[in-house]
Design a protein around this motif. Structure first.
Motif, PDB file in Angstrom:
ATOM      1  N   ILE A   1      37.421  17.504  -1.963  1.00 39.25           N
ATOM      2  CA  ILE A   1      37.241  18.269  -0.727  1.00 39.25           C
ATOM      3  C   ILE A   1      35.753  18.549  -0.483  1.00 39.25           C
ATOM      4  N   ASP A   2      35.336  18.467   0.770  1.00 37.46           N
ATOM      5  CA  ASP A   2      33.934  18.695   1.123  1.00 37.46           C
ATOM      6  C   ASP A   2      33.695  20.203   1.273  1.00 37.46           C
ATOM      7  N   PRO A   3      32.826  20.790   0.442  1.00 37.80           N
ATOM      8  CA  PRO A   3      32.572  22.236   0.562  1.00 37.80           C
ATOM      9  C   PRO A   3      32.088  22.633   1.956  1.00 37.80           C
ATOM     10  N   ALA A   4      31.399  21.716   2.645  1.00 35.91           N
ATOM     11  CA  ALA A   4      30.886  22.025   3.984  1.00 35.91           C
ATOM     12  C   ALA A   4      32.031  22.272   4.962  1.00 35.91           C
ATOM     13  N   LEU A   5      33.169  21.588   4.772  1.00 30.99           N
ATOM     14  CA  LEU A   5      34.321  21.794   5.655  1.00 30.99           C
ATOM     15  C   LEU A   5      34.897  23.193   5.444  1.00 30.99           C
ATOM     16  N   VAL A   6      35.004  23.627   4.185  1.00 32.55           N
ATOM     17  CA  VAL A   6      35.489  24.974   3.882  1.00 32.55           C
ATOM     18  C   VAL A   6      34.575  26.005   4.552  1.00 32.55           C
ATOM     19  N   ASP A   7      33.269  25.789   4.446  1.00 26.82           N
ATOM     20  CA  ASP A   7      32.304  26.705   5.067  1.00 26.82           C
ATOM     21  C   ASP A   7      32.444  26.725   6.592  1.00 26.82           C
ATOM     22  N   GLU A   8      32.699  25.550   7.168  1.00 28.03           N
ATOM     23  CA  GLU A   8      32.854  25.453   8.631  1.00 28.03           C
ATOM     24  C   GLU A   8      34.062  26.268   9.119  1.00 28.03           C
ATOM     25  N   LEU A   9      35.169  26.168   8.372  1.00 30.98           N
ATOM     26  CA  LEU A   9      36.368  26.932   8.731  1.00 30.98           C
ATOM     27  C   LEU A   9      36.099  28.431   8.628  1.00 30.98           C
ATOM     28  N   ALA A  10      35.429  28.832   7.542  1.00 32.26           N
ATOM     29  CA  ALA A  10      35.100  30.245   7.351  1.00 32.26           C
ATOM     30  C   ALA A  10      34.200  30.738   8.478  1.00 32.26           C
ATOM     31  N   ALA A  11      33.201  29.927   8.834  1.00 28.31           N
ATOM     32  CA  ALA A  11      32.251  30.317   9.875  1.00 28.31           C
ATOM     33  C   ALA A  11      32.927  30.422  11.242  1.00 28.31           C
TER      34      ALA A  11
END
Length: 253
Positions: A108-118
């Motif tokens: 999983i791409d950590p940037a995608l998790v961050d994007e959802l959180a943001a």
């Protein structure tokens, strides 16, 4: 006039009793349990205030603690991962937003998790956020009922999820992709608490897609397009495939 920043966590649900692959979270891939790979990826996120593994099994709980993860024991009786998530969150009263990260996606791409959180932090009108991969309308996956498709409104909010081809192209529309839904979700806590009290809805029961219960009850779900196509691990064969990818990444950093 901003209030305090929302408290955002990631939760990795990990259960022992997968019908196709019992004990999957502890299956060793390149020398580490599968769930540890996911946890290590998510530790790279910058928008999560905390990260937990939620499990129904003492073996997974012990393994999580052994590699330094925070673990929460949950009931083995939950019908869905969302119910497990809601139980885990009950012990975390400070939490406002939860990103539910599949415990079987070690790439999983950590940037995608961050994007959802943001996205959730930036728009208080959202109940949920999720992700989708653009597909060519001629891709065979469009016709595959095991591949869930999603269509969105012009502002990027989900209109419908389906196992059917979606949309049906009566006419070709330049630049309109088909979106394959990617099963990662962010929830506002207040919405998650309501969601698990609702019975399975008619369209949810028809398509066997839990996210339709949210839409049928009027939820606002933002869909973020992503090119993260990290494969999940559902079988020992897929585990071997992921191991070969990870091994090549380790030898060519």
């Amino acid at each position: 006039m901003g209030g305090a920043a929302p408290h955002i966590i990631g939760i990795l649900p990990a259960r022992w009793g997968s019908t196709r692959f019992p004990g999957k979270p502890l299956h060793l891939i390149a020398g580490k349990p599968l769930v540890q790979h996911v946890w290590e990826q998510c530790r790279k996120c910058t928008r999560l205030d905390d990260l937990y593994i939620a499990t129904d099994d003492e073996r997974i709980f012990a393994a999580a603690e052994s590699f330094g993860a925070k673990a929460i024991m949950t009931s083995p009786e939950h019908p869905t991962g969302t119910d497990r998530l809601a139980e885990a969150v009950r012990s975390l009263p400070q939490v406002d937003i939860i990103v539910n990260i599949q415990g079987d996606e070690p790439l999983i791409d950590p940037a995608l998790v961050d994007e959802l959180a943001a996205a959730m932090a930036a728009d208080a009108s959202l109940d949920m956020a999720t992700a989708a991969n653009p597909l060519d309308p001629d891709d065979p996956a469009v016709q595959d009922p095991n591949v869930v498709k999603v269509v969105t409104a012009l502002d990027g909010r989900a209109l419908y999820f389906s196992r059917s081809p979606l949309p049906f192209f009566r006419n070709a529309v330049e630049g309109l992709p088909v979106y394959r839904h990617k099963g990662i979700y962010a929830y506002r806590r207040t919405f998650l608490e309501r969601f698990v009290t609702w019975p399975p809805s008619p369209l949810e029961r028809a398509e066997s897609l839990e996210q339709l219960r949210a839409l049928e009850n009027g939820a606002s779900i933002k869909v973020l397009p992503t090119h993260d196509t990290s494969p999940g691990v559902d079988t020992p064969e897929q585990a071997a495939h992921v191991e070969s990818i990870l091994t090549s990444q380790l030898s060519h950093p």
